[in-house]
Design an enzyme around this catalytic site. Structure first.
Site, PDB file in Angstrom:
ATOM      1  N   TYR A 171       3.883  -0.493 100.321  1.00 36.69           N
ATOM      2  CA  TYR A 171       5.203  -1.034 100.680  1.00 36.69           C
ATOM      3  C   TYR A 171       6.315  -0.244  99.981  1.00 36.69           C
ATOM      4  O   TYR A 171       7.306   0.161 100.613  1.00 36.69           O
ATOM      5  CB  TYR A 171       5.246  -2.506 100.272  1.00 36.69           C
ATOM      6  CG  TYR A 171       6.500  -3.249 100.663  1.00 36.69           C
ATOM      7  CD1 TYR A 171       6.696  -3.696 101.975  1.00 36.69           C
ATOM      8  CD2 TYR A 171       7.494  -3.527  99.723  1.00 36.69           C
ATOM      9  CE1 TYR A 171       7.838  -4.398 102.331  1.00 36.69           C
ATOM     10  CE2 TYR A 171       8.641  -4.225 100.069  1.00 36.69           C
ATOM     11  CZ  TYR A 171       8.805  -4.659 101.367  1.00 36.69           C
ATOM     12  OH  TYR A 171       9.944  -5.352 101.712  1.00 36.69           O
ATOM     13  N   ALA A 173       6.258   2.808  98.816  1.00 37.62           N
ATOM     14  CA  ALA A 173       6.358   4.172  99.361  1.00 37.62           C
ATOM     15  C   ALA A 173       7.053   4.148 100.724  1.00 37.62           C
ATOM     16  O   ALA A 173       7.893   5.005 101.028  1.00 37.62           O
ATOM     17  CB  ALA A 173       4.960   4.785  99.477  1.00 37.62           C
ATOM     18  N   SER A 174       6.720   3.142 101.544  1.00 40.16           N
ATOM     19  CA  SER A 174       7.350   3.069 102.877  1.00 40.16           C
ATOM     20  C   SER A 174       8.845   2.824 102.742  1.00 40.16           C
ATOM     21  O   SER A 174       9.648   3.383 103.487  1.00 40.16           O
ATOM     22  CB  SER A 174       6.703   1.972 103.728  1.00 40.16           C
ATOM     23  OG  SER A 174       7.038   0.673 103.244  1.00 40.16           O
ATOM     24  N   LYS A 175       9.227   2.001 101.773  1.00 40.27           N
ATOM     25  CA  LYS A 175      10.644   1.652 101.621  1.00 40.27           C
ATOM     26  C   LYS A 175      11.428   2.786 100.963  1.00 40.27           C
ATOM     27  O   LYS A 175      12.593   2.997 101.282  1.00 40.27           O
ATOM     28  CB  LYS A 175      10.780   0.347 100.824  1.00 40.27           C
ATOM     29  CG  LYS A 175      10.219  -0.877 101.570  1.00 40.27           C
ATOM     30  CD  LYS A 175      10.951  -1.119 102.871  1.00 40.27           C
ATOM     31  CE  LYS A 175      10.525  -2.370 103.600  1.00 40.27           C
ATOM     32  NZ  LYS A 175      11.244  -2.586 104.858  1.00 40.27           N
ATOM     33  N   ILE A 216      14.510 -12.108  98.883  1.00 40.25           N
ATOM     34  CA  ILE A 216      15.254 -12.957  99.814  1.00 40.25           C
ATOM     35  C   ILE A 216      14.316 -14.060 100.325  1.00 40.25           C
ATOM     36  O   ILE A 216      13.155 -13.781 100.673  1.00 40.25           O
ATOM     37  CB  ILE A 216      15.770 -12.111 101.019  1.00 40.25           C
ATOM     38  CG1 ILE A 216      16.506 -10.837 100.536  1.00 40.25           C
ATOM     39  CG2 ILE A 216      16.642 -12.958 101.938  1.00 40.25           C
ATOM     40  CD1 ILE A 216      17.769 -11.046  99.730  1.00 40.25           C
TER      41      ILE A 216
HETATM   42  N1  NAP Z   1      12.167 -11.170 102.213  1.00 35.41           N
HETATM   43  C1  NAP Z   1      12.411 -10.323 101.242  1.00 35.41           C
HETATM   44  O1  NAP Z   1      12.412 -10.703 100.044  1.00 35.41           O
HETATM   45  C2  NAP Z   1      12.707  -8.886 101.502  1.00 35.41           C
HETATM   46  C3  NAP Z   1      13.192  -8.101 100.444  1.00 35.41           C
HETATM   47  C4  NAP Z   1      13.491  -6.772 100.651  1.00 35.41           C
HETATM   48  C5  NAP Z   1      13.318  -6.227 101.913  1.00 35.41           C
HETATM   49  N2  NAP Z   1      12.836  -6.991 102.932  1.00 35.41           N
HETATM   50  C6  NAP Z   1      12.662  -6.338 104.220  1.00 35.41           C
HETATM   51  O2  NAP Z   1      13.447  -6.983 105.191  1.00 35.41           O
HETATM   52  C7  NAP Z   1      12.815  -6.901 106.463  1.00 35.41           C
HETATM   53  C8  NAP Z   1      12.686  -8.306 107.043  1.00 35.41           C
HETATM   54  O3  NAP Z   1      11.929  -9.085 106.138  1.00 35.41           O
HETATM   55  P1  NAP Z   1      11.741 -10.660 106.295  1.00 35.41           P
HETATM   56  O4  NAP Z   1      11.550 -11.201 104.948  1.00 35.41           O
HETATM   57  O5  NAP Z   1      12.799 -11.216 107.171  1.00 35.41           O
HETATM   58  O6  NAP Z   1      10.325 -10.668 107.063  1.00 35.41           O
HETATM   59  P2  NAP Z   1       9.602 -11.797 107.929  1.00 35.41           P
HETATM   60  O7  NAP Z   1      10.280 -13.107 107.757  1.00 35.41           O
HETATM   61  O8  NAP Z   1       8.166 -11.668 107.601  1.00 35.41           O
HETATM   62  O9  NAP Z   1       9.865 -11.289 109.436  1.00 35.41           O
HETATM   63  C9  NAP Z   1       9.329 -10.077 109.842  1.00 35.41           C
HETATM   64  C10 NAP Z   1       9.790  -9.758 111.246  1.00 35.41           C
HETATM   65  O10 NAP Z   1       9.232  -8.479 111.594  1.00 35.41           O
HETATM   66  C11 NAP Z   1       8.495  -8.588 112.805  1.00 35.41           C
HETATM   67  N3  NAP Z   1       7.365  -7.675 112.765  1.00 35.41           N
HETATM   68  C12 NAP Z   1       6.335  -7.666 111.883  1.00 35.41           C
HETATM   69  N4  NAP Z   1       5.471  -6.689 112.171  1.00 35.41           N
HETATM   70  C13 NAP Z   1       5.970  -6.058 113.269  1.00 35.41           C
HETATM   71  C14 NAP Z   1       5.526  -4.985 114.058  1.00 35.41           C
HETATM   72  N5  NAP Z   1       4.386  -4.315 113.808  1.00 35.41           N
HETATM   73  N6  NAP Z   1       6.274  -4.623 115.137  1.00 35.41           N
HETATM   74  C15 NAP Z   1       7.414  -5.272 115.422  1.00 35.41           C
HETATM   75  N7  NAP Z   1       7.896  -6.296 114.718  1.00 35.41           N
HETATM   76  C16 NAP Z   1       7.171  -6.689 113.653  1.00 35.41           C
HETATM   77  C17 NAP Z   1       8.074 -10.033 112.887  1.00 35.41           C
HETATM   78  O11 NAP Z   1       7.774 -10.387 114.236  1.00 35.41           O
HETATM   79  P3  NAP Z   1       6.830 -11.681 114.575  1.00 35.41           P
HETATM   80  O12 NAP Z   1       7.696 -12.886 114.276  1.00 35.41           O
HETATM   81  O13 NAP Z   1       6.494 -11.552 115.991  1.00 35.41           O
HETATM   82  O14 NAP Z   1       5.655 -11.596 113.649  1.00 35.41           O
HETATM   83  C18 NAP Z   1       9.296 -10.726 112.287  1.00 35.41           C
HETATM   84  O15 NAP Z   1      10.282 -10.887 113.293  1.00 35.41           O
HETATM   85  C19 NAP Z   1      11.470  -6.212 106.223  1.00 35.41           C
HETATM   86  O16 NAP Z   1      11.583  -4.852 106.509  1.00 35.41           O
HETATM   87  C20 NAP Z   1      11.236  -6.415 104.734  1.00 35.41           C
HETATM   88  O17 NAP Z   1      10.421  -5.430 104.200  1.00 35.41           O
HETATM   89  C21 NAP Z   1      12.534  -8.310 102.750  1.00 35.41           C
END
Ligand code: NAP
Length: 275
Positions: A171, A173-175, A216
């Site tokens: 994760y 590395a990807s970010k 978040i």
């Molecule tokens: N939450 C945090 O603390 C946090 C912190 C830093 C960065 N982020 C980044 O913010 C972004 C959103 O995170 P989140 O917390 O909102 O995540 P989340 O609630 O788990 O939602 C993930 C979303 O991505 C979609 N998704 C997952 N795999 C996919 C794929 N292979 N192809 C297309 N869509 C896909 C899901 O679709 P489905 O609903 O259909 O599964 C869902 O809509 C991510 O990139 C995460 O790494 C999050």
């Protein structure tokens, strides 16, 4: 007008204060941070296309709610780890809305294990969704942006890409990879606009930026044990997790036409965690 082409001139005239007439494609746009981003852009007048991978029911609920902003809303199913799905969904958005102005590469996953336990598949899957997806989608929208002389790409990275985190080599590395991708597309698009005569100093231009959320409150954090969450929260100067809407606020700022002089940058929203 500084030797501008007709395309650049028309993009300059299109400049507006809100996002009316703009079309945004938010991947992973149906729940968590992506859902909040889509809602925020829609409430400023943008048409919003939301991508999702599996959860159709949640996607439909999001679409119903967002359509209350009285803007066109659409849903696009696909795996961002697949180049073909990325190209197809971008084409779907163009066919349905007639244009695409704002791409938010937000879809992301975690598969957490310490290095010694992480297998090849854990590594490749996270890299495919979190990093390759942003490459495929950005590549698909760029010709459209460069021809018109305007557009936004906003990548959702993470504080983990800046600081690293135990159990998240894939994760992190990807970010971190998104930083190099962001800066390279920002440089290339600026230089290509100049070469084609479509660089308009008064227009919205093409900009590419990254937002790095801290921790978040979304479903992504649900698997983390309470003890670990308490430790994480104790490291956040503001003493709490962030809200998806707080990330959406910065994305909205970067997406607006007025943010035309901000490109290749990394914007943190993390409660001060990396000070
Ligand atoms: N939450 C945090 O603390 C946090 C912190 C830093 C960065 N982020 C980044 O913010 C972004 C959103 O995170 P989140 O917390 O909102 O995540 P989340 O609630 O788990 O939602 C993930 C979303 O991505 C979609 N998704 C997952 N795999 C996919 C794929 N292979 N192809 C297309 N869509 C896909 C899901 O679709 P489905 O609903 O259909 O599964 C869902 O809509 C991510 O990139 C995460 O790494 C999050």
């Amino acid at each position: 007008m500084n030797g501008m082409t007709a395309a650049a001139e028309s993009s300059s005239k299109e400049r507006s204060s809100g996002l009316e007439g703009r079309v945004a494609f938010v991947t992973g746009g149906t729940r968590g941070i992506g859902a909040a981003i889509g809602m925020r852009l829609a409430s400023d007048g943008a048409s919003v296309a939301a991508g999702y991978s599996r959860d159709r029911e949640t996607a439909e609920r999001w679409a119903e709610e967002t359509a209350k902003c009285d803007v066109p809303v659409s849903l696009h199913q696909g795996n961002v780890g697949s180049a073909e799905d990325c190209r197809r969904t971008v084409q779907e958005v163009l066919d349905e809305h007639g244009r695409l102005d704002i791409l938010i590469n937000n879809a992301g996953i975690t598969i957490d294990r310490t290095m010694l336990k992480m297998d090849d598949e854990d590594w490749y899957r996270v890299l495919a969704v979190n990093l390759s997806g942003a490459f495929f989608l950005s590549k698909a929208v760029l010709p459209h942006y460069l021809e018109r002389g305007s557009g936004r790409i906003i990548n959702i990275s993470s504080i983990v890409g800046e600081m690293g985190n135990i159990g998240q080599a894939n994760y992190a590395a990807s970010k971190s990879g998104l930083f190099g991708l962001t800066k390279t597309i920002a440089r290339e698009s600026a230089s290509q606009l100049e070469r084609s005569g479509r660089r308009d100093p008064d227009g919205p231009g093409v900009t590419v930026n990254t937002v790095t959320p801290g921790f978040i409150a979304t479903e992504m954090l649900e698997g983390i044990p309470d003890k670990v969450m308490d430790r994480i929260t104790s490291q956040i100067p503001l003493g709490r997790l962030g809200r998806p809407e707080e990330v959406a606020r910065v994305v909205h700022f970067l997406a607006s036409d007025e943010s035309s002089y901000i490109t290749g940058q990394i914007w943190a929203v993390n409660g001060g965690m990396d000070m």
